[in-house]
Design a protein around this motif. Structure first.
Motif, PDB file in Angstrom:
ATOM      1  N   ARG A   1     -34.212  13.560   1.781  1.00 22.16           N
ATOM      2  CA  ARG A   1     -35.155  12.447   1.610  1.00 22.16           C
ATOM      3  C   ARG A   1     -35.000  11.847   0.209  1.00 22.16           C
ATOM      4  O   ARG A   1     -34.411  12.456  -0.681  1.00 22.16           O
ATOM      5  CB  ARG A   1     -36.585  12.974   1.777  1.00 22.16           C
ATOM      6  CG  ARG A   1     -36.823  13.673   3.102  1.00 22.16           C
ATOM      7  CD  ARG A   1     -37.349  12.718   4.098  1.00 22.16           C
ATOM      8  NE  ARG A   1     -37.660  13.401   5.357  1.00 22.16           N
ATOM      9  CZ  ARG A   1     -38.485  12.900   6.249  1.00 22.16           C
ATOM     10  NH1 ARG A   1     -39.088  11.746   6.027  1.00 22.16           N
ATOM     11  NH2 ARG A   1     -38.707  13.525   7.376  1.00 22.16           N
TER      12      ARG A   1
ATOM     13  N   ARG B   1     -34.114   8.820  10.234  1.00 20.95           N
ATOM     14  CA  ARG B   1     -32.791   9.226  10.700  1.00 20.95           C
ATOM     15  C   ARG B   1     -31.949   8.041  11.174  1.00 20.95           C
ATOM     16  O   ARG B   1     -30.744   7.993  10.943  1.00 20.95           O
ATOM     17  CB  ARG B   1     -32.933  10.256  11.818  1.00 20.95           C
ATOM     18  CG  ARG B   1     -31.586  10.679  12.340  1.00 20.95           C
ATOM     19  CD  ARG B   1     -31.612  12.036  12.931  1.00 20.95           C
ATOM     20  NE  ARG B   1     -30.280  12.403  13.374  1.00 20.95           N
ATOM     21  CZ  ARG B   1     -29.986  13.556  13.905  1.00 20.95           C
ATOM     22  NH1 ARG B   1     -30.936  14.455  14.051  1.00 20.95           N
ATOM     23  NH2 ARG B   1     -28.762  13.834  14.279  1.00 20.95           N
TER      24      ARG B   1
ATOM     25  N   THR C   1     -30.394   6.558   7.993  1.00 15.36           N
ATOM     26  CA  THR C   1     -29.335   7.352   7.348  1.00 15.36           C
ATOM     27  C   THR C   1     -28.118   7.454   8.270  1.00 15.36           C
ATOM     28  O   THR C   1     -26.979   7.447   7.799  1.00 15.36           O
ATOM     29  CB  THR C   1     -29.841   8.751   6.922  1.00 15.36           C
ATOM     30  OG1 THR C   1     -30.454   9.395   8.045  1.00 15.36           O
ATOM     31  CG2 THR C   1     -30.836   8.657   5.782  1.00 15.36           C
ATOM     32  N   ASP C   2     -28.336   7.503   9.577  1.00 11.70           N
ATOM     33  CA  ASP C   2     -27.201   7.497  10.527  1.00 11.70           C
ATOM     34  C   ASP C   2     -26.379   6.224  10.346  1.00 11.70           C
ATOM     35  O   ASP C   2     -25.148   6.249  10.355  1.00 11.70           O
ATOM     36  CB  ASP C   2     -27.708   7.540  11.981  1.00 11.70           C
ATOM     37  CG  ASP C   2     -28.027   8.958  12.450  1.00 11.70           C
ATOM     38  OD1 ASP C   2     -27.836   9.907  11.661  1.00 11.70           O
ATOM     39  OD2 ASP C   2     -28.457   9.111  13.617  1.00 11.70           O
TER      40      ASP C   2
ATOM     41  N   PRO D   1     -25.176  15.634  15.046  1.00 12.65           N
ATOM     42  CA  PRO D   1     -25.344  14.882  13.796  1.00 12.65           C
ATOM     43  C   PRO D   1     -24.181  13.955  13.479  1.00 12.65           C
ATOM     44  O   PRO D   1     -24.301  13.070  12.641  1.00 12.65           O
ATOM     45  CB  PRO D   1     -25.483  15.974  12.732  1.00 12.65           C
ATOM     46  CG  PRO D   1     -24.977  17.211  13.357  1.00 12.65           C
ATOM     47  CD  PRO D   1     -25.149  17.083  14.834  1.00 12.65           C
TER      48      PRO D   1
ATOM     49  N   PHE E   1     -25.669  13.411   5.616  1.00 10.23           N
ATOM     50  CA  PHE E   1     -27.108  13.348   5.315  1.00 10.23           C
ATOM     51  C   PHE E   1     -27.441  14.384   4.240  1.00 10.23           C
ATOM     52  O   PHE E   1     -27.059  15.548   4.353  1.00 10.23           O
ATOM     53  CB  PHE E   1     -27.932  13.613   6.581  1.00 10.23           C
ATOM     54  CG  PHE E   1     -29.410  13.728   6.290  1.00 10.23           C
ATOM     55  CD1 PHE E   1     -30.129  12.612   5.893  1.00 10.23           C
ATOM     56  CD2 PHE E   1     -30.055  14.949   6.382  1.00 10.23           C
ATOM     57  CE1 PHE E   1     -31.498  12.710   5.596  1.00 10.23           C
ATOM     58  CE2 PHE E   1     -31.416  15.063   6.094  1.00 10.23           C
ATOM     59  CZ  PHE E   1     -32.130  13.936   5.705  1.00 10.23           C
TER      60      PHE E   1
END
Ligand SMILES: NC(=O)c1ccc[n+]([C@@H]2O[C@H](COP(=O)([O-])OP(=O)(O)OC[C@H]3O[C@@H](n4cnc5c(N)ncnc54)[C@H](OP(=O)(O)O)[C@@H]3O)[C@@H](O)[C@H]2O)c1
Length: 243
Positions: free
Chosen positions: A211, A188, A191-192, A24, A208
């Protein structure tokens, strides 16, 4: 009975699964992206523009008036440019929304076309103030971020940067902003990218945090931070532990 062939294919499947599980903290390189800031003449927008530009990011400040944007950009230096909000959105890869909640819906409605296909980062906190202090407002859509997503069906809407102190962001004597940034969104990859942008600022980490349907709590928490700041005469930020 398990044969050697069965065991081999099981091992291969396990390896393939592990390869799919991504670290992550393995984030993309965002150094080449142009970041626009709508409402970038205000404290929060100007502070974010300053920090990102200081980290080497190309930044365009947006305003309802191009002249105000150019003046603010000139004051910041660091290669920051100023433009009217629509041009700022058009020329940017990533667009931070830093206008007051009162102007949020109308601003985004007017920029739907310019923001199509862009990654939008909403940092707006819908708050009310009375003699007891700050309190959270509940937008009809659930949160400012969800309102943005509803108004911008062709954009990739995320939410982040809600809990930062504009005072610290704008203070050139402050070298590091030691805080975590809660990042929300539906995809993803998006957000990454926002986490990676936050990580450009020394001391800052993007984490993160779910949602967009969970954006209301994140936006509302600012009312609590304002209470903390008033009591302790501070510029409080957030740290998430054990991640
Ligand atoms: N201040 C903070 O510490 C902080 C921290 C985290 C998040 N935020 C969020 O960031 C946003 C901006 O905060 P701020 O303190 O920077 O606000 P602000 O200074 O009141 O407003 C930012 C800019 O938005 C533009 N603007 C003002 N009214 C508008 C309207 N009705 N419609 C469209 N644009 C308008 C103005 O720029 P032009 O006149 O040049 O267009 C103004 O300079 C807020 O939603 C806030 O919740 C603030």
């Amino acid at each position: 009975m398990t044969t050697p062939d069965d065991a081999r294919s099981e091992n291969a499947a396990t390896r393939a699964k592990a390869a799919l599980k991504r670290d992550p903290w393995d984030l993309p390189d965002v150094s080449g992206l142009v970041v626009g800031v709508l409402g970038g003449t205000g404290d929060q927008g100007r502070g974010l523009a300053y920090r990102l530009a200081r980290a080497g990011q190309k930044v365009i400040i947006g305003s309802r008036a191009a002249e105000r944007a150019r003046t603010a950009a000139g004051e910041l230096g660091l290669g920051v440019e100023g433009a009217e909000n629509a041009e700022c959105a058009r020329r940017s890869d990533v667009v931070i929304v830093a206008v007051p909640w009162e102007g949020h819906g109308l601003t985004l409605t007017a920029l739907r076309e310019e923001l199509a296909g862009k990654l939008v980062i909403d940092c707006v906190n819908p708050l009310g103030f009375d003699r007891k202090g700050a309190f959270a407002l509940k937008p009809e859509e659930g949160s400012a971020a969800e309102q943005a997503a509803a108004l911008l069906p062709d954009s990739r809407v995320t939410a982040a940067f809600h809990h930062l102190s504009a005072v610290l962001l704008q203070d050139p004597a402050v070298e590091r902003i030691d805080t975590d940034v809660m990042v929300l969104g539906e995809a993803r990859a998006d957000t990454d990218l926002v986490q990676a942008l936050a990580a450009r600022i020394p001391g800052m980490r993007g984490v993160f945090a779910g949602r967009l349907r969970n954006a209301h709590q994140v936006e509302s928490l600012v009312a609590n931070l304002i209470s903390v700041n008033r009591r302790y005469k501070a510029h409080a930020g957030l740290r998430l532990t054990d991640v």
